[in-house]
Write a protein that holds these residues in place. Structure first.
Motif, PDB file in Angstrom:
ATOM      1  N   SER A  87       0.811  -1.213   0.000  1.00 30.43           N
ATOM      2  CA  SER A  87       0.000   0.000   0.000  1.00 30.43           C
ATOM      3  C   SER A  87       0.847   1.268   0.000  1.00 30.43           C
ATOM      4  CB  SER A  87      -0.921   0.006   1.230  1.00 30.43           C
ATOM      5  OG  SER A  87      -0.159   0.065   2.418  1.00 30.43           O
ATOM      6  N   THR A  88       2.087   1.181   0.430  1.00 29.82           N
ATOM      7  CA  THR A  88       2.938   2.374   0.425  1.00 29.82           C
ATOM      8  C   THR A  88       3.823   2.456  -0.801  1.00 29.82           C
ATOM      9  OG1 THR A  88       4.600   1.221   1.769  1.00 29.82           O
ATOM     10  CG2 THR A  88       2.985   2.537   2.939  1.00 29.82           C
ATOM     11  N   GLY A  89       3.603   1.592  -1.766  1.00 29.99           N
ATOM     12  CA  GLY A  89       4.291   1.709  -3.038  1.00 29.99           C
ATOM     13  C   GLY A  89       5.691   1.161  -3.065  1.00 29.99           C
ATOM     14  N   LEU A  90       6.091   0.401  -2.063  1.00 32.23           N
ATOM     15  CA  LEU A  90       7.444  -0.129  -2.025  1.00 32.23           C
ATOM     16  C   LEU A  90       7.466  -1.568  -2.516  1.00 32.23           C
ATOM     17  CD1 LEU A  90      10.414   0.095  -1.192  1.00 32.23           C
ATOM     18  CD2 LEU A  90       9.756  -0.753   1.069  1.00 32.23           C
ATOM     19  N   SER A  91       8.165  -1.811  -3.605  1.00 30.56           N
ATOM     20  CA  SER A  91       8.337  -3.178  -4.095  1.00 30.56           C
ATOM     21  C   SER A  91       9.411  -3.864  -3.269  1.00 30.56           C
ATOM     22  CB  SER A  91       8.754  -3.169  -5.569  1.00 30.56           C
ATOM     23  OG  SER A  91       7.785  -2.505  -6.341  1.00 30.56           O
ATOM     24  N   GLU A  92       9.285  -5.158  -3.121  1.00 29.96           N
ATOM     25  CA  GLU A  92      10.227  -5.915  -2.306  1.00 29.96           C
ATOM     26  C   GLU A  92      10.847  -7.015  -3.162  1.00 29.96           C
ATOM     27  OE1 GLU A  92       8.433  -7.220   1.382  1.00 29.96           O
ATOM     28  OE2 GLU A  92       6.949  -5.619   1.201  1.00 29.96           O
ATOM     29  N   ALA A 137      13.605   1.502  -2.373  1.00 28.21           N
ATOM     30  CA  ALA A 137      13.854   1.737  -0.954  1.00 28.21           C
ATOM     31  C   ALA A 137      14.958   2.753  -0.769  1.00 28.21           C
ATOM     32  CB  ALA A 137      14.239   0.444  -0.249  1.00 28.21           C
ATOM     33  N   SER A 138      15.738   2.981  -1.819  1.00 27.60           N
ATOM     34  CA  SER A 138      16.886   3.866  -1.728  1.00 27.60           C
ATOM     35  C   SER A 138      16.472   5.322  -1.916  1.00 27.60           C
ATOM     36  CB  SER A 138      17.916   3.494  -2.804  1.00 27.60           C
ATOM     37  OG  SER A 138      18.943   4.454  -2.853  1.00 27.60           O
ATOM     38  N   PRO A 139      17.094   6.244  -1.159  1.00 25.25           N
ATOM     39  CA  PRO A 139      16.810   7.663  -1.382  1.00 25.25           C
ATOM     40  C   PRO A 139      17.484   8.195  -2.632  1.00 25.25           C
ATOM     41  CG  PRO A 139      18.511   7.425   0.273  1.00 25.25           C
ATOM     42  CD  PRO A 139      18.043   6.034  -0.067  1.00 25.25           C
ATOM     43  N   VAL A 140      18.380   7.416  -3.231  1.00 29.39           N
ATOM     44  CA  VAL A 140      19.110   7.843  -4.419  1.00 29.39           C
ATOM     45  C   VAL A 140      18.674   6.995  -5.601  1.00 29.39           C
ATOM     46  CG1 VAL A 140      21.371   8.130  -5.470  1.00 29.39           C
ATOM     47  CG2 VAL A 140      21.091   8.491  -3.009  1.00 29.39           C
ATOM     48  N   LYS A 141      18.066   7.622  -6.594  1.00 26.03           N
ATOM     49  CA  LYS A 141      17.616   6.894  -7.776  1.00 26.03           C
ATOM     50  C   LYS A 141      18.786   6.748  -8.742  1.00 26.03           C
ATOM     51  CE  LYS A 141      14.040   6.857 -11.386  1.00 26.03           C
ATOM     52  NZ  LYS A 141      13.729   5.447 -11.199  1.00 26.03           N
ATOM     53  N   LEU A 142      19.282   5.521  -8.888  1.00 24.84           N
ATOM     54  CA  LEU A 142      20.458   5.284  -9.716  1.00 24.84           C
ATOM     55  C   LEU A 142      20.110   4.940 -11.146  1.00 24.84           C
ATOM     56  CD1 LEU A 142      22.425   3.117  -7.143  1.00 24.84           C
ATOM     57  CD2 LEU A 142      22.834   5.489  -7.712  1.00 24.84           C
ATOM     58  N   ALA A 143      18.921   4.383 -11.362  1.00 19.75           N
ATOM     59  CA  ALA A 143      18.538   3.940 -12.704  1.00 19.75           C
ATOM     60  C   ALA A 143      17.077   3.596 -12.694  1.00 19.75           C
ATOM     61  CB  ALA A 143      19.361   2.707 -13.103  1.00 19.75           C
ATOM     62  N   ASP A 144      16.498   3.491 -13.862  1.00 20.80           N
ATOM     63  CA  ASP A 144      15.157   2.937 -13.977  1.00 20.80           C
ATOM     64  C   ASP A 144      15.262   1.422 -13.901  1.00 20.80           C
ATOM     65  OD1 ASP A 144      13.850   5.385 -14.328  1.00 20.80           O
ATOM     66  OD2 ASP A 144      14.427   5.420 -16.442  1.00 20.80           O
ATOM     67  N   ASP A 145      14.284   0.799 -13.230  1.00 16.47           N
ATOM     68  CA  ASP A 145      14.326  -0.648 -13.117  1.00 16.47           C
ATOM     69  C   ASP A 145      14.084  -1.285 -14.479  1.00 16.47           C
ATOM     70  OD1 ASP A 145      14.599  -3.082 -11.942  1.00 16.47           O
ATOM     71  OD2 ASP A 145      13.053  -2.773 -10.423  1.00 16.47           O
ATOM     72  N   ASP A 146      14.411  -2.559 -14.566  1.00 12.98           N
ATOM     73  CA  ASP A 146      14.293  -3.304 -15.818  1.00 12.98           C
ATOM     74  C   ASP A 146      12.875  -3.839 -15.945  1.00 12.98           C
ATOM     75  OD1 ASP A 146      14.447  -4.986 -17.956  1.00 12.98           O
ATOM     76  OD2 ASP A 146      16.263  -6.019 -17.301  1.00 12.98           O
ATOM     77  N   PRO A 147      12.066  -3.323 -16.883  1.00 14.46           N
ATOM     78  CA  PRO A 147      10.680  -3.787 -16.987  1.00 14.46           C
ATOM     79  C   PRO A 147      10.580  -5.255 -17.376  1.00 14.46           C
ATOM     80  CG  PRO A 147      11.261  -2.410 -18.862  1.00 14.46           C
ATOM     81  CD  PRO A 147      12.391  -2.304 -17.887  1.00 14.46           C
ATOM     82  N   ALA A 148      11.628  -5.795 -17.994  1.00 17.04           N
ATOM     83  CA  ALA A 148      11.584  -7.206 -18.389  1.00 17.04           C
ATOM     84  C   ALA A 148      11.844  -8.131 -17.207  1.00 17.04           C
ATOM     85  CB  ALA A 148      12.619  -7.470 -19.486  1.00 17.04           C
ATOM     86  N   ALA A 149      12.539  -7.619 -16.196  1.00 15.90           N
ATOM     87  CA  ALA A 149      12.844  -8.419 -15.005  1.00 15.90           C
ATOM     88  C   ALA A 149      12.755  -7.517 -13.785  1.00 15.90           C
ATOM     89  CB  ALA A 149      14.225  -9.045 -15.115  1.00 15.90           C
ATOM     90  N   PRO A 150      11.540  -7.192 -13.333  1.00 14.65           N
ATOM     91  CA  PRO A 150      11.370  -6.264 -12.213  1.00 14.65           C
ATOM     92  C   PRO A 150      12.197  -6.687 -11.001  1.00 14.65           C
ATOM     93  CG  PRO A 150       9.253  -6.776 -13.211  1.00 14.65           C
ATOM     94  CD  PRO A 150      10.254  -7.712 -13.831  1.00 14.65           C
ATOM     95  N   GLY A 151      12.832  -5.702 -10.395  1.00 18.88           N
ATOM     96  CA  GLY A 151      13.634  -5.975  -9.223  1.00 18.88           C
ATOM     97  C   GLY A 151      15.037  -6.439  -9.508  1.00 18.88           C
ATOM     98  N   SER A 152      15.408  -6.525 -10.782  1.00 20.40           N
ATOM     99  CA  SER A 152      16.724  -7.064 -11.110  1.00 20.40           C
ATOM    100  C   SER A 152      17.845  -6.049 -10.939  1.00 20.40           C
ATOM    101  CB  SER A 152      16.739  -7.581 -12.549  1.00 20.40           C
ATOM    102  OG  SER A 152      16.544  -6.516 -13.470  1.00 20.40           O
ATOM    103  N   ILE A 153      17.512  -4.773 -10.820  1.00 21.04           N
ATOM    104  CA  ILE A 153      18.533  -3.740 -10.647  1.00 21.04           C
ATOM    105  C   ILE A 153      18.588  -3.334  -9.180  1.00 21.04           C
ATOM    106  CG2 ILE A 153      19.282  -1.419 -11.258  1.00 21.04           C
ATOM    107  CD1 ILE A 153      17.979  -1.821 -13.968  1.00 21.04           C
ATOM    108  N   VAL A 154      19.786  -3.408  -8.615  1.00 19.67           N
ATOM    109  CA  VAL A 154      19.973  -3.019  -7.216  1.00 19.67           C
ATOM    110  C   VAL A 154      21.040  -1.944  -7.133  1.00 19.67           C
ATOM    111  CG1 VAL A 154      19.276  -5.259  -6.307  1.00 19.67           C
ATOM    112  CG2 VAL A 154      21.684  -4.823  -6.776  1.00 19.67           C
ATOM    113  N   GLY A 155      20.932  -1.144  -6.092  1.00 16.10           N
ATOM    114  CA  GLY A 155      21.903  -0.089  -5.858  1.00 16.10           C
ATOM    115  C   GLY A 155      22.817  -0.438  -4.704  1.00 16.10           C
ATOM    116  N   LEU A 156      24.078  -0.106  -4.853  1.00 16.67           N
ATOM    117  CA  LEU A 156      25.053  -0.274  -3.791  1.00 16.67           C
ATOM    118  C   LEU A 156      25.517   1.101  -3.334  1.00 16.67           C
ATOM    119  CD1 LEU A 156      25.711  -2.634  -6.140  1.00 16.67           C
ATOM    120  CD2 LEU A 156      27.390  -3.298  -4.402  1.00 16.67           C
ATOM    121  N   GLY A 157      25.701   1.245  -2.026  1.00 14.50           N
ATOM    122  CA  GLY A 157      26.257   2.466  -1.477  1.00 14.50           C
ATOM    123  C   GLY A 157      27.341   2.143  -0.474  1.00 14.50           C
TER     124      GLY A 157
END
Length: 508
Positions: free
Chosen positions: A319-324, A348-368
């Motif tokens: 409901s809060t729009g966060l994909s897991e 979940a990240s405050p820094v948007k590094l890229a648009d996610d991959d529509p072909a494989a949702p959730g496949s892009i992760v950010g490292l800090g």
């Protein structure tokens, strides 16, 4: 008739996690004490101090964020919230930048130093990460008899810290396993790759709830008839009489009413930028005030997880729009590896590094990777006796430089983040990005604690300001060490220590 109480036992300035911790501990240990808490910003959530991520309606969430963006906050299409990019001074939603004085010629400065003004402070907008400090991050003055770990555990209780919130995320274990294979050799169990401790819990309906100051306050504070929260109230001065705190001067930002509220104890928990500002404005100016300012240089990188297998979970937004999908993973700081690593799914990240991959949702992760600062007294805030900020308080000027050691740590961090990223998947870009200084929002040191009034600290280990009985400072500014980990848990732990000291004195 005045909006404000004439006198209280304890006046608290600032409603972030540290100020809320004082209110909570005092409500638990001194239920008969009268407590007034003053917050310069408005109430933007229900209950007061809740995290904006818990607002299901996107428009409502955006409205709460814009109302948090400082003295000139307004809803408009030209709002400043958003990612910080090279050569741009833009603040994340819910925060606002210093208007001036953020960089002196010839110094690096903190170009994107930012704050929030709202009930709950930055805890209404944060990522909820609550790692414990390790090695040189720890505070030796509190570490000899187990006190520090007990205070950290109490901070975890107040913040509602869990480690299992993302256990159902389909890619979380995969990410951790790949990072562990690349990093765990030679590490002891407590510093190996693991789930990030988060101020997050899951409701019975399955949705995540992110902790804000509302969780720290708890029902015991909200139900305390002796506790009053005054929002949109600017404290302009701490009153001092005969070397002792005597109360605060406050202005109602809605009506302009000015009042003095007498208090036996005053706690200033504004933030690491505004707490020293208020002390300066009050004529309380110990030598170390505003000095040892430190930020954590932040390096970011993004990868696409390779070789994904079909999963049972779909990671669809709640409901809060966060994909897991990949959860939040922690690579702890060590003195040998002087970085704090945080790996998380993009939304979940405050820094948007890229648009996610529509072909494989959730496949892009950010490292800090966050880097510990080489502390120096010359990194400091100066306050003007003539110029003012948007609230009419003494305007700050930031003096801040990177040392050769800082530059070497950042250079090594760029190499390490690529190595860790490649262990997870395929980089989207081989070049990691160093965020503009100030982007971490993890400012510390400006009211640092110490063992003695020797010019190198502002307060005692309990947070009481040297030379002013009954005046306490709280928040991340009190932390005296160079940390790389998220500092909120440590700041709350130190607030617990101070609140207990006040409770004991109230009982005398």
């Amino acid at each position: 008739m005045s909006r404000y109480t004439e006198a209280v036992d304890v006046a608290i300035v600032g409603s972030g996690p540290a100020g809320a911790a004082y209110a909570r501990i005092l409500s638990e240990r001194s239920p008969g004490a009268t407590i007034a808490l003053f917050e310069v910003g408005p109430t933007v959530t229900s209950p007061p101090g809740a995290h904006v991520k818990n607002i299901a309606d996107p428009a409502g969430r955006a409205h709460a964020q814009t109302r948090s963006e400082g003295p000139h906050a307004k809803d408009s299409e030209d709002r400043v919230g958003g990612i910080v990019k090279t050569s741009q001074r833009r603040a994340r939603p819910g925060t606002f930048l210093l208007e001036s004085g953020y960089q002196v010629e010839g110094e690096e400065g903190l170009p994107v130093a930012a704050m929030s003004s709202n009930v709950g402070g930055m805890a209404a907008h944060w990522t909820g990460a609550c790692p414990r400090p390790n090695d040189s991050e720890r505070i030796a003055l509190l570490d000899s008899d187990g006190t520090f770990d007990e205070l950290l555990a109490e901070g975890e209780r107040l913040l509602g810290v869990t480690t299992d919130a993302f256990d159902s995320s389909p890619y979380a274990e995969l990410v951790r396993d790949r990072l562990a294979a690349a990093e765990d050799a030679g590490r002891i169990a407590s510093t190996r790759v693991q789930r990030m401790p988060l101020a997050v819990h899951r409701r019975e309906d399955g949705n995540l709830v992110w902790s804000g100051s509302d969780v720290v306050f708890g029902d015991v504070t909200r139900d305390n008839p002796q506790f009053t929260l005054f929002d949109e109230s600017l404290v302009t001065r701490v009153l001092v009489e005969d070397g002792r705190a005597a109360g605060v001067a406050v202005t109602d930002r809605r009506t302009g009413e000015r009042a003095e509220v007498r208090a036996r104890f005053v706690v200033v928990a504004a933030d690491a930028l505004r707490t020293p500002q208020l002390l300066w404005a009050s004529g309380i100016r110990p030598e170390a005030l505003g000095r040892y300012l430190n930020d954590q240089a932040q390096i970011v990188f993004a990868v696409r997880i390779r070789d994904l297998e079909p999963t049972a979970g779909d990671g669809s937004p709640g409901s809060t729009g966060l994909s897991e999908y990949s959860g939040v993973t922690w690579v702890p700081f060590t003195d040998d590896m002087p970085f704090h690593g945080q790996v998380m799914q993009l939304d979940a990240s405050p820094v948007k590094l890229a648009d996610d991959d529509p072909a494989a949702p959730g496949s892009i992760v950010g490292l800090g990777l966050f880097c510990a600062k080489d502390l120096q007294a010359s990194d400091r805030l100066e306050f003007s006796d003539t110029e003012t900020d948007g609230y009419g308080m003494p305007a700050p000027t930031v003096h801040y430089t990177l040392t050769e050691r800082d530059e070497a740590v950042i250079a090594r961090g760029k190499e390490e983040i690529v190595r860790l990223g490649r262990a997870i998947g395929e980089p989207l870009d081989d070049r990691p990005f160093v965020m503009p200084l100030g982007a971490s929002l993890h400012y510390q040191g400006t009211t640092r604690l110490g063992a003695a009034d020797d010019g190198m600290s502002v307060c005692s280990t309990e947070g009481e300001v040297w030379g002013v009985d009954g005046l306490f400072v709280a928040g991340n500014g009190v932390i005296p060490t160079a940390t790389a980990c998220n500092p909120t848990l440590t700041g709350v732990a130190l607030a617990v220590n101070g609140a207990r000291a006040i409770a004991a004195r109230l009982a005398d």
